[in-house]
Scaffold this active site. Structure first.
Site, short mmCIF file in Angstrom:
data_model
loop_
_atom_site.label_atom_id
_atom_site.label_comp_id
_atom_site.label_asym_id
_atom_site.label_seq_id
_atom_site.Cartn_x
_atom_site.Cartn_y
_atom_site.Cartn_z
N SER A 199 0.80 -1.23 0.00
CA SER A 199 0.00 0.00 0.00
C SER A 199 0.83 1.28 0.00
CB SER A 199 -0.98 -0.01 1.17
OG SER A 199 -0.33 -0.34 2.37
N HIS A 211 -5.51 -3.55 -2.45
CA HIS A 211 -5.23 -2.65 -3.57
C HIS A 211 -5.17 -3.38 -4.91
CE1 HIS A 211 -4.69 0.94 -1.18
NE2 HIS A 211 -4.02 0.21 -0.31
N LYS A 240 -11.58 0.33 -1.20
CA LYS A 240 -10.62 1.05 -2.05
C LYS A 240 -11.23 1.18 -3.45
CE LYS A 240 -7.72 0.96 1.52
NZ LYS A 240 -6.91 -0.12 2.05
C1 LIG Z 1 -6.73 -0.39 3.63
C2 LIG Z 1 -6.12 -1.70 3.87
C3 LIG Z 1 -6.63 -2.57 4.86
C4 LIG Z 1 -7.72 -2.17 5.80
O1 LIG Z 1 -8.96 -2.08 5.18
P1 LIG Z 1 -10.12 -1.20 5.84
O2 LIG Z 1 -11.35 -1.63 5.13
O3 LIG Z 1 -9.76 0.23 5.61
O4 LIG Z 1 -10.16 -1.53 7.31
C5 LIG Z 1 -6.07 -3.82 4.98
N1 LIG Z 1 -5.02 -4.20 4.21
C6 LIG Z 1 -4.48 -3.38 3.28
C7 LIG Z 1 -3.31 -3.86 2.47
C8 LIG Z 1 -4.99 -2.09 3.09
O5 LIG Z 1 -4.45 -1.29 2.19
#
Ligand SMILES: *Cc1c(COP(=O)(O)O)cnc(C)c1O
Length: 334
Positions: free
Chosen positions: A115, A143, A174
């Site tokens: 990320s 992602h 996302k």
């Molecule tokens: C954003 C993210 C999460 C967490 O997801 P949320 O729905 O925001 O709690 C978990 N793993 C990765 C790699 C992320 O980028």
């Protein structure tokens, strides 16, 4: 909202299980090509719940050093033995697997797209090593989902590994633009999680209206590949022009493009000067990223226009020269 209300009112195991939840789970399982799916209220809760319910004392978890914080928290809660391997270092992972015969269950856990770096885990090699050493594989597609693979199913699709990854977790927050997360896998896996994952059992179900929005997002991912193609084309342009101008974009291969500056104060100053020019790019500093790798994190969207990117790239060059992060180059475009 009109059919099932906004909130679900209770845990799904009590009386908060709405048809919107099951529809979303069925849609995701069929899209990802797995037997079953379980939806969680957030990605954080998914990782914590999945990892802590499946693994425990006597088991070994091998985790990429740059995995998301929610994976680390799930591992710590599980009580399993925990070893981190250097980022994407497959030789180190192999050595750890070779020393792992004393453990019961073994699992390799990795983000598919990292990320803060926008690079992609070598899933083909990870799957191969897992097979050789009888380890499971769990991926976090936060992602990757909606962005990678011919149909937008994620990095697992891009590598053609649908049948080799045991636990496919991803978020709906996302690319899908909604909220919540999923775990896709075998029927046995999902049945086990429904009975064991405390972050499903002891929390209110996702609002059914949110589940319906996420379901609509899956349809958009399926039916509108031009969005995926657009974000890829635009981010390829940004990445290659930044490199050409002398910026360090690390190993990014996705719409997440870091511009590594090093010093935290300089990264913040860079971000401030971009904002003064009308461009919002967040500075990311330690401890979110390793020491001395403070960076700007550019995230390209499918809806950005070429003019937006022209303006971004011009301002990046201007500020980069002002702060002496890049040299004034002859190749510089006017
Ligand atoms: C954003 C993210 C999460 C967490 O997801 P949320 O729905 O925001 O709690 C978990 N793993 C990765 C790699 C992320 O980028």
């Amino acid at each position: 909202m009109e059919k099932e209300g906004f909130g679900s009112g209770a845990s799904r195991l009590v009386c908060g299980n709405m048809s919107a939840h099951r529809r979303l789970e069925k849609r995701l399982a069929s899209f990802k090509g797995t037997e079953e799916c379980l939806v969680f209220s957030t990605g954080y809760m998914a990782n914590v719940g999945i990892i802590s319910s499946l693994f425990g004392r006597g088991d070994l978890i091998l985790s990429d050093r740059l995995n998301h914080a929610s994976i680390i928290d799930g591992i710590l809660l599980s009580g399993a033995a925990f070893k981190r391997y250097p980022h994407k270092d497959m030789a180190a992972l192999e050595r750890l697997l070779e020393e792992s015969s004393a453990y019961q269950k073994k699992v390799i856990i990795t983000d598919t797209v990292f990320s803060m770096d926008g690079d992609i885990a070598p899933l083909d090699r990870i799957a191969e090593l897992a097979k050789q050493h009888h380890a499971m594989v769990m991926v976090d597609e936060a992602h990757g989902f909606g962005v990678l693979g011919t149909h937008g199913k994620g990095a697992v699709e891009q590598f053609g590994l649908q049948n080799d990854i045991d636990i496919q977790m991803g978020t709906l927050s996302k690319a899908a633009g909604a909220f919540g997360a999923y775990c896709c896998g075998s029927r046995d896996l999902i049945e086990y999680l429904v009975n064991k994952a405390r972050s499903v059992i002891y929390t209110t179900g996702m609002p059914p209206a949110m589940a319906a929005a996420a379901e609509a997002a899956v349809d958009i991912i399926k039916e509108e590949p031009q969005r995926r193609e657009s974000v890829k084309r635009l981010s390829d342009r940004v990445r290659s022009e930044l490199k050409e101008s002398g910026f360090n974009t690390g190993e990014s291969q996705t719409p997440i493009i870091p511009v590594i500056v090093g010093d935290s104060a300089q990264a913040v100053e860079f971000s401030t000067r971009l904002l003064e020019r009308g461009i919002f790019v967040q500075a990311i500093r330690p401890p979110t990223v390793p020491q001395n790798t403070a960076r700007l994190r550019i995230t390209v969207m499918a809806t950005h226009r070429q003019e937006d990117l022209d303006s971004l790239l011009n301002c990046m060059r201007e500020v980069g020269e002002e702060l002496k992060i890049i040299n004034n180059q002859d190749t510089r475009k006017q």
